[in-house]
Design an enzyme around this catalytic site. Structure first.
Site, mmCIF file in Angstrom:
data_model
loop_
_atom_site.group_PDB
_atom_site.id
_atom_site.type_symbol
_atom_site.label_atom_id
_atom_site.label_comp_id
_atom_site.label_asym_id
_atom_site.label_seq_id
_atom_site.Cartn_x
_atom_site.Cartn_y
_atom_site.Cartn_z
ATOM 1 N N GLY A 163 79.896 -10.181 -122.334
ATOM 2 C CA GLY A 163 79.266 -9.144 -122.149
ATOM 3 C C GLY A 163 77.863 -9.092 -123.160
ATOM 4 N N GLY A 220 94.451 -14.272 -119.156
ATOM 5 C CA GLY A 220 95.202 -15.338 -118.582
ATOM 6 C C GLY A 220 94.888 -15.858 -117.372
ATOM 7 N N ASN A 248 87.414 -25.430 -115.033
ATOM 8 C CA ASN A 248 87.704 -24.501 -116.274
ATOM 9 C C ASN A 248 88.544 -25.429 -116.882
ATOM 10 O OD1 ASN A 248 87.657 -22.911 -118.061
ATOM 11 N ND2 ASN A 248 89.276 -21.508 -116.528
ATOM 12 N N SER A 294 83.273 -16.614 -112.707
ATOM 13 C CA SER A 294 85.176 -16.392 -111.949
ATOM 14 C C SER A 294 85.698 -15.497 -112.681
ATOM 15 C CB SER A 294 85.497 -18.221 -112.507
ATOM 16 O OG SER A 294 86.829 -18.700 -112.482
ATOM 17 N N GLY A 334 79.310 -11.660 -114.921
ATOM 18 C CA GLY A 334 80.405 -11.561 -114.854
ATOM 19 C C GLY A 334 80.545 -10.169 -115.333
ATOM 20 N N CYS A 373 90.337 -24.396 -120.643
ATOM 21 C CA CYS A 373 91.156 -23.914 -120.857
ATOM 22 C C CYS A 373 92.417 -25.002 -121.704
ATOM 23 C CB CYS A 373 91.855 -23.942 -119.486
ATOM 24 S SG CYS A 373 92.015 -25.688 -118.443
HETATM 25 C C1 LIG Z 1 87.995 -9.815 -116.795
HETATM 26 C C2 LIG Z 1 88.005 -11.741 -116.787
HETATM 27 C C3 LIG Z 1 88.323 -12.751 -117.080
HETATM 28 C C4 LIG Z 1 87.957 -13.928 -116.428
HETATM 29 N N1 LIG Z 1 88.625 -14.819 -115.719
HETATM 30 C C5 LIG Z 1 87.804 -16.751 -116.292
HETATM 31 C C6 LIG Z 1 88.518 -17.774 -115.190
HETATM 32 O O1 LIG Z 1 89.425 -17.506 -114.977
HETATM 33 N N2 LIG Z 1 87.984 -18.504 -114.782
HETATM 34 C C7 LIG Z 1 86.646 -18.597 -116.017
HETATM 35 O O2 LIG Z 1 86.173 -20.209 -115.674
HETATM 36 N N3 LIG Z 1 85.696 -17.935 -116.468
HETATM 37 C C8 LIG Z 1 86.829 -16.541 -116.445
HETATM 38 N N4 LIG Z 1 86.028 -15.787 -117.284
HETATM 39 C C9 LIG Z 1 84.674 -15.998 -118.253
HETATM 40 C C10 LIG Z 1 83.858 -15.626 -117.219
HETATM 41 O O3 LIG Z 1 83.442 -15.483 -115.919
HETATM 42 C C11 LIG Z 1 82.431 -15.409 -118.138
HETATM 43 O O4 LIG Z 1 82.316 -16.746 -117.879
HETATM 44 C C12 LIG Z 1 82.051 -14.348 -119.266
HETATM 45 O O5 LIG Z 1 82.722 -13.470 -118.703
HETATM 46 C C13 LIG Z 1 80.700 -14.767 -119.376
HETATM 47 O O6 LIG Z 1 80.319 -14.222 -118.905
HETATM 48 P P1 LIG Z 1 79.559 -12.409 -119.150
HETATM 49 O O7 LIG Z 1 79.167 -12.475 -120.467
HETATM 50 O O8 LIG Z 1 78.965 -11.903 -118.164
HETATM 51 O O9 LIG Z 1 81.409 -12.273 -118.353
HETATM 52 C C14 LIG Z 1 86.399 -14.042 -117.107
HETATM 53 C C15 LIG Z 1 85.771 -13.149 -118.032
HETATM 54 C C16 LIG Z 1 86.282 -11.741 -118.205
HETATM 55 C C17 LIG Z 1 85.499 -10.535 -118.565
#
Ligand SMILES: Cc1cc2nc3c(=O)[nH]c(=O)nc-3n(C[C@H](O)[C@H](O)[C@H](O)COP(=O)(O)O)c2cc1C
Ligand SMILES: Cc1cc2nc3c(=O)[nH]c(=O)nc-3n(C[C@H](O)[C@H](O)[C@H](O)COP(=O)(O)OP(=O)(O)OC[C@H]3O[C@@H](n4cnc5c(N)ncnc54)[C@H](O)[C@@H]3O)c2cc1C
Ligand SMILES: Cc1cc2nc3c(=O)[nH]c(=O)nc-3n(C[C@H](O)[C@H](O)[C@H](O)COP(=O)(O)OP(=O)(O)OC[C@H]3O[C@@H](n4cnc5c(N)ncnc54)[C@H](O)[C@@H]3O)c2cc1C
Ligand SMILES: Cc1cc2nc3c(=O)[nH]c(=O)nc-3n(C[C@H](O)[C@H](O)[C@H](O)COP(=O)(O)O)c2cc1C
Ligand code: FES
Ligand code: FES
Lengths: 267, 314, 314, 267
Positions: free
Chosen positions: C214, C70, C124, C21, C262, C127
Site C-alpha cells: 500500500g 501465506g 515468486n 499477484s 495490488g 518466498c
Molecule cells: C493480500 C495480499 C496477498 C498477496 N499475495 C501474494 C502472492 O501470493 N504472491 C506474490 O508474489 N505476491 C503477493 N502479494 C504481494 C503483491 O503482489 C505486491 O507485490 C505487494 O502487495 C505490493 O504492491 P501493492 O503495494 O500495490 O499492494 C500479496 C499482497 C497482498 C496485499
C-alpha cells in the site's frame, strides 16, 4: 535565552479569497504568540481529508499580528496540497500553528527612509514592515510589482499606513528591471534611501544588490526554502550565502528567513 | 509511586523517551524544558567540517517524509566548544552520535569524543563504509562486528549501535554488534527510498534517494526492534515512526527498553512531553507501577519460536 | 493515435497496467471487464494443496496494510482445471505466479505449468527457501541465480522474477536474476513488518509478522524499481503502493516498463480501469504519443552515476 | 455470470444514534446497487480526517434496502477507528460503498415457520430477512437478546412486519442459554420450526446446532471475519468449517457471510 516558541490551536475567524490568486486567513490567537517581529513566520499544520493529505507543516510569513485584538493574519497563495488544504478551513475551525519563528527584519535607528520592493505574494512578508515603520515613525516607499492591477495586493493597506506606493505591472509594461532601476535611482537622488527590503524574486535581488553596492545602501531580503521542522533541528532548509569571500550554508528557518541583501545568492 | 525509569546498560534514564539523532537540537529548548526527556541525542557529527547534501533535502510522501540531509557537521572541535557545554545545564544524559567513513577514523573519533559531559556514544553505523563498497557498516554482520570491535576498544563509555533497515540480516547484524561489545542497539535508522516529481521528472531529493521516516516506517522498524529484542541480551532502543503514546507503548511491549522520537517532533514539537505524560497516565490506567512491566510483554507464545528469525515476508 | 502498448520481452501488452499477484482473482470480473487490463496475474500457486496462515491475516497500519495470507493453494491440478480455462475467455495474457520451497520443486512446478493458455510465468522467489536457512531465494544473489537457472531450464515461456525488498542487495539480486535468464523483473513483493495490539498485547497478525503493502510502501518499491531499471537490460515491472495514475506515471518515469497494482484494488476495486483511462489523458495532455516515451524519462543526470548503487540511506 | 458488483458514491440522508450504542445510517443510493438479498453486505470506504485515518474498507450488513425509495440502510455500532469515522458523516456528505456482496440467506419454498435468533447488533444482519419473510408470506418468530431493554433494537420493526417477537435481556435474567433453549423447544412443540437463522454469538450457535441436530431442523448463520478486499481476491477472511468430516476453509466475503448452521465452527 531566545523567546519561547509556542505550538497552539487557534480558531479561524475567516479564510476568504482576496483576489483570484490569494487568500487571507484571519486567526483568533492567544497573545503569547503575538509578540512577533516583521519578517518572522509561523509553521502551519494543514488539515487532512479524504483527498488532501499533506504531512509536513507549511511555513507562512506573518502578514499581520495584532496583540490588541488577538488576531494573526496570513496572506497566501494556493499552490499545492498543503495550501489547498488550508484553503478548505472555515470560520470556527481549529488550526494548529507553531511560532513565531525565525529572525525578522531590522530597522536600525539611523534608517529613516526605507524602501520596500515586492513582487506578488512577497507583499505578505513585507506588509508588517510597513506597520512597524509607522510605529517607529520612518518614511516608507513601497514599490509593488505584479502581473496586473488585479494582483496588486495590499496597496491600500500600505497607503493607510502612510507609505508612498509605486505600483508596477507587467500588463502596463512598467515592471521591467530597467524601469524599476530608474525609479529607485530617482528616489535615491530625490530624498535618499537608508535601507532597502525585499523578498523572493531573483531579478529584484540582483537589481537591489547592484544599487546597494553602488550607493552603499544596506538592505535585507526574506528568503524561502522548503522546511521540515521550522525551528532549526533538521538542517533541510539551508541556503548558500556569500560571507567574507566564502560560501556558507545557513538555515532559512533559524538564521533567517531575513538575511543580508549582499550576502544572499539567488537561485 | 510510578516508576518511569528504564535501564540502558549502566545508564538509568528517568524515562524511556528521547529524541532521535538528527531530529533534535538545542533549538528545541525554546519549545519545552529539555530536562523532561530521558536523554539527549545529538545530530551525528563527523571529525571534519562537512556541508551535507544538495537541496532539496526533504520531501513529503504519503503520510511521511524522505530526507537526504547528509551529515553536515561543524566538526569535532566546534562540537566540543559549543554543544557539549550547552547540555551541561541539564541533568538528562547526553548521547553523542558519531560517524566516519572507515573503521579506524570511526574509532579515533570515538576516542576523542569520550570527554566529560558525554554519557554515551551512539555510533551511526548505518552510514556508508567508504573504504569497502560503500555499503553501510550495519548492512552486514561482518562489517558490523569489525567496526564495533574497534569502537569498543576506543572508549570506556557506553556504546549504542544504530542499525540500518537496509539489510536482509537484521538479527545477524544485531548479534554481531552485541558480540563485539555494544551496550545497546538503536533500531533503526531510515530506510532507503525515492520520490520523483512527475511534472519536472526530477527526483524530489537533491541527492536522488533518501531515507524514509515517520508513520509509514513504523511497522518496519517495529518488526526490527522486535527481532532484535528477541535475539540479543542487551537493551534495544526502538526508533521509527513513533508519533503517539500508543506507538511508544507498542514498541515497549515489543521489547524495546526505550524509544527515540524523530520525525514526529517536526510535526508536533512538544510531542515528547505529551508522551512522557501519556506514559504515566497509561501505566496508572493499567494498574502498572513500572515501565519495566511493559517492556517485552508481547504475547507471542509459540509463534515467536519459529518465526522470529523470519526475514522473508510471508 | 495514442500508443499505450508496452513490451515485456517477447510479450506485447496492450497497456502497462496489470494486477499484482494475490490481489486479483476471477471475482474481479464482477466489477469490470478484465480485458481492459494489460495482463492477468494469478495469486501464487504451489503444487500441493495448502491452507495458508492462521487468521487474522491482515491488519491496518497508518495509511497501509500488513498481510500474512501465506500461500493457500488449491494445488496445481485444480488450477489447471478451473482457473486457466476461465482466463481463456480473455485476450489479455495470463501470467501464472508460482512458488516452491526448494529450487528443484520450483523448477518441476514451472515445467508442469508451462501449458497452453499461460503466457508467462511469474516466479515468486520472495518466498522462503526451506532447504537452506529459510531466507527467501531473492534475498541473496547466489540463491537467486541458482534457482533462476533451474527455472530457466524448466520452461520456454517468459520468466518474470518477483524480487523481495527484504534485502540489502537489490541491484546484485536483480543482476543475478538477469544473468540466469529472467525475461523481466517484478519489483517488488511486500516488506516484512509487524504491528501489535496494545490492548491484547498480541501481534495483530496470526503469523506474528507480515508484509507491508500500500501507499506507505511506495517510496521504497519505487527506489528499488529505479535501481533495478538502472542496473539491468531486461524490463522492470514496478509494484508497490501504486494507488493513483500519478503513481503509475512516477514508476514509468523511474524506468518501469509496466506496473502491477495490488492493495489499491482492495480500497478502490475499479482503480485499474481509471488508471488506463488516466494514462491516456495524461499522454494526451503532455503531447506524447506513446507510453514508451515516458519509460525511464527520469531526469537524474550525473547524480545517478555515483548514487544508483547506494544502498545505505544517506 | 454472477451479478455485477458496484462501487458508487452515495449521499447521506441521515446518520443518527438509535440508542446509546447503535447508529442508523440512511443513504440515498442508485437502484443498481439495491438489487440485494437479505444477509448480503456492503464494503464501506470510511472518511479520513485529522484524527481518524482508517485505510481498509469496513464490511457492514445491509439493514434495509428499498429500491422503491432509493434507500440503503445500515445499523452499526461504533467500535473503533472506522466506525468512529463513519459516525462523523453528516446529511449531504458523499459516501463510497461497494456491493452488494456475498451470499445471502436462503428461504426454501418449504420453509414456512422461520425462527430468527439474534443478539445485539446481529439484528442488523437479520432484519432484512424479516422483510423478505413477509414478502414470501412466511411466519417468522424473532428471539431477540440484549443486555437490557434499551439495547433491544428493531423490535417494533419486526412487529410491524408481522413477526412474533420474544425479547430476552440479561437485566431481566431471561437471556440465559437454558431459557432460550426451553423457549425454542416450546416453539418446536407448538407449531414447529422449519428453519433457523442466526448470526454472531457463539453460545447461540452451539445451542441452535444442538437443537437443529436433535430435531433435524436446517439453519443458517451469518458470520464475521476481518476483510480486506470484500470480493474474494485476498483470502484474508477465511474461516474453518466442518464439511463431510473434514475441516475446510471458506471465504466469508464470497462463500458467505451466510453459511450452513451445522458446518459453522464457533471461535
Ligand atoms: C493480500 C495480499 C496477498 C498477496 N499475495 C501474494 C502472492 O501470493 N504472491 C506474490 O508474489 N505476491 C503477493 N502479494 C504481494 C503483491 O503482489 C505486491 O507485490 C505487494 O502487495 C505490493 O504492491 P501493492 O503495494 O500495490 O499492494 C500479496 C499482497 C497482498 C496485499
Ligand atoms: C519563511 C517562508 C515564508 C513564506 N511565506 C509565505 C506567505 O506569506 N504566503 C505564501 O503564499 N507563501 C509563503 N511561503 C511559501 C509557502 O510556504 C509555500 O507556498 C507552501 O509551503 C506550499 O505548500 P503546498 O503544499 O501548497 O505546495 P507543494 O508544492 O505541494 O509543496 C510541496 C513541499 O514543498 C514545500 N514548498 C513548496 N513551495 C515552497 C516555498 N515557496 N517555500 C518553502 N517551501 C515550499 C512545501 O512546504 C511542501 O513541503 C513562505 C515560505 C517560507 C519558507
Ligand atoms: C459481513 C459482515 C457484516 C457486518 N455487519 C455489521 C453490521 O451490520 N453492523 C455492525 O455494527 N457491524 C457489522 N459488522 C462488523 C463491522 O465490520 C466491524 O464492527 C467494523 O469493521 C469495525 O471497524 P472499526 O474500525 O470501527 O473497528 P476496529 O476494531 O478499529 O477495526 C480494526 C480492523 O478490524 C476489522 N474488524 C473489527 N471488528 C470486526 C468484525 N466484527 N468483523 C469484521 N471485521 C472486523 C475492521 O474492519 C478493521 O479492519 C459486520 C462484519 C462483517 C464481516
Ligand atoms: C531530517 C532527519 C535527519 C536525520 N539525521 C540523522 C543523523 O544525523 N544520524 C542518525 O543516526 N540518524 C538520523 N536520522 C534518522 C533518525 O534518527 C531516525 O532513526 C529515523 O528518522 C526514524 O525515526 P522517525 O521515524 O521517528 O523519524 C535523521 C532523520 C531525519 C528525518
Ligand atoms: S526547517 Fe529544520 S532546520 Fe530549518
Ligand atoms: S476479504 Fe478478500 S477474500 Fe474475503
Amino acid at each position: 535565552m531566545a523567546k519561547p516558541i509556542h505550538e497552539v490551536e487557534c480558531t479561524i475567524i475567516s479564510n476568504e479569497p482576496v483576489n483570484g490568486e490569494y487568500r487571507l486567513l484571519v486567526l483568533n490567537a492567544p497573545s503569547k504568540i503575538l509578540d512577533c517581529e516583521p519578517g518572522q513566520f509561523f509553521h502551519l499544520l494543514c488539515p487532512v481529508s479524504d483527498t488532501l493529505q499533506p504531512y509536513l507543516r507549511r511555513p507562512m510569513s506573518i502578514y499581520g499580528y495584532y496583540p490588541d485584538k488577538g488576531e494573526l493574519h496570513f496572506l497566501y497563495k494556493v499552490t499545492g496540497e498543503g495550501t489547498s488544504a488550508i484553503a478548505t478551513l472555515k470560520a470556527g475551525d481549529n488550526f494548529n500553528v507553531l511560532g513565531p519563528l525565525g529572525r525578522g527584519f531590522d530597522i536600525l535607528p539611523n534608517w529613516q527612509n526605507l524602501l520596500l520592493v515586492a513582487r506578488g505574494v512577497g507583499l505578505a512578508t513585507l506588509a508588517p514592515l510597513a506597520l512597524e515603520a509607522r510605529r517607529l515613525n520612518r518614511k516608507l516607499t513601497a514599490i509593488c510589482s505584479a502581473r496586473s492591477d488585479q494582483f496588486l495586493l495590499s496597496l491600500d493597506y500600505f497607503r493607510e499606513l502612510g507609505a508612498t506606493v509605486i505600483p508596477l505591472t507587467d500588463e502596463a509594461g512598467t515592471s521591467s528591471v530597467e524601469n524599476m532601476h530608474s525609479i529607485i535611482e530617482g528616489l535615491i537622488a530625490d530624498e535618499g534611501i537608508d535601507a532597502m527590503y525585499t523578498c523572493g524574486s531573483n531579478r529584484i535581488l540582483k537589481l537591489l544588490q547592484t544599487v546597494g553596492k553602488e550607493h552603499n545602501i544596506p538592505g535585507q531580503i526574506a528568503l524561502e526554502q522548503q522546511m521540515a521542522c521550522g525551528i532549526g533541528m533538521c538542517q533541510c532548509c539551508v541556503r548558500a550565502f556569500n560571507r567574507n569571500g566564502a560560501i556558507v550554508n545557513e538555515r532559512v528557518c533559524r538564521e533567517g528567513p531575513v538575511f543580508d541583501l549582499q550576502e544572499a545568492i539567488g537561485c | 509511586m510510578l516508576d518511569l525509569t528504564t535501564q540502558i546498560g549502566t545508564l538509568t534514564l528517568k524515562n524511556p523517551i528521547m529524541p532521535a539523532s538528527g531530529t533534535f537540537s538545542e533549538d528545541l529548548a525554546q519549545v519545552f524544558d529539555l530536562d523532561i526527556l530521558g536523554a539527549h541525542v545529538t545530530k551525528t557529527i563527523t571529525r571534519e567540517k562537512r556541508s551535507g547534501n544538495p537541496t532539496p533535502r526533504v520531501c513529503e510522501v504519503r503520510g511521511s517524509m524522505l530526507n537526504s540531509i547528509g551529515i553536515p557537521s561543524k566538526g569535532l572541535d566546534a562540537f566540543k566548544t559549543n554543544v557539549i557545554p550547552f547540555y551541561k545545564n541539564y541533568d538528562a544524559p547526553l548521547i553523542v552520535s558519531i560517524s566516519a567513513g572507515s573503521a579506524d577514523e570511526f574509532a579515533s573519533l570515538c576516542e576523542d569524543i569520550s570527554v566529560p559531559g558525554v554519557a554515551a556514544i551512539e555510533v551511526n553505523i548505518s552510514c556508508p563504509n567508504i573504504e569497502e563498497d560503500g555499503k553501510a557498516f550495519a548492512m552486514r554482520p561482518s562489517t558490523t562486528e569489525a567496526v564495533m570491535r574497534k569502537l569498543r576498544n576506543a572508549t570506556d563509555l557506553p556504546l549504542w549501535a544504530k542499525l540500518t533497515p537496509n539489510t536482509g540480516e537484521t538479527t545477524e547484524v544485531a548479534k554481531a554488534a552485541e558480540e563485539a561489545g555494544a551496550d545497546a542497539l538503536v533500531v533503526s535508522n531510515t530506510l532507503l527510498a525515492m520520490a520523483i516529481d512527475i511534472n519536472t521528472k526530477r527526483p524530489k531529493l537533491g541527492n536522488l534517494m533518501g531515507g524514509l521516516s515517520g508513520p509509514a516506517f513504523k511497522p518496519i522498524a517495529l518488526r526490527m526492534a522486535y527481532q532484535c529484542a528477541k535475539s540479543v541480551e542487551i537493551p534495544v532502543i526502538g526508533c521509527g515512526g513513533i508519533s503517539t503514546i500508543e506507538d511508544v507503548i507498542e514498541y515497549l511491549i515489543a521489547g524495546a527498553s526505550a524509544v527515540q522520537v524523530g520525525t514526529a517532533t517536526f510535526i508536533n514539537p512538544p510531542i515528547m512531553v505529551k508522551m512522557v505524560e501519556g506514559l504515566e497516565s497509561y501505566l496508572q490506567s493499567q494498574g502498572l507501577h513500572s515501565v519495566k512491566q511493559l517492556i517485552g510483554s508481547v504475547v507471542d507464545q509459540e509463534a515467536s519460536d519459529g518465526l522470529v528469525f523470519m526475514e522473508a515476508a510471508p
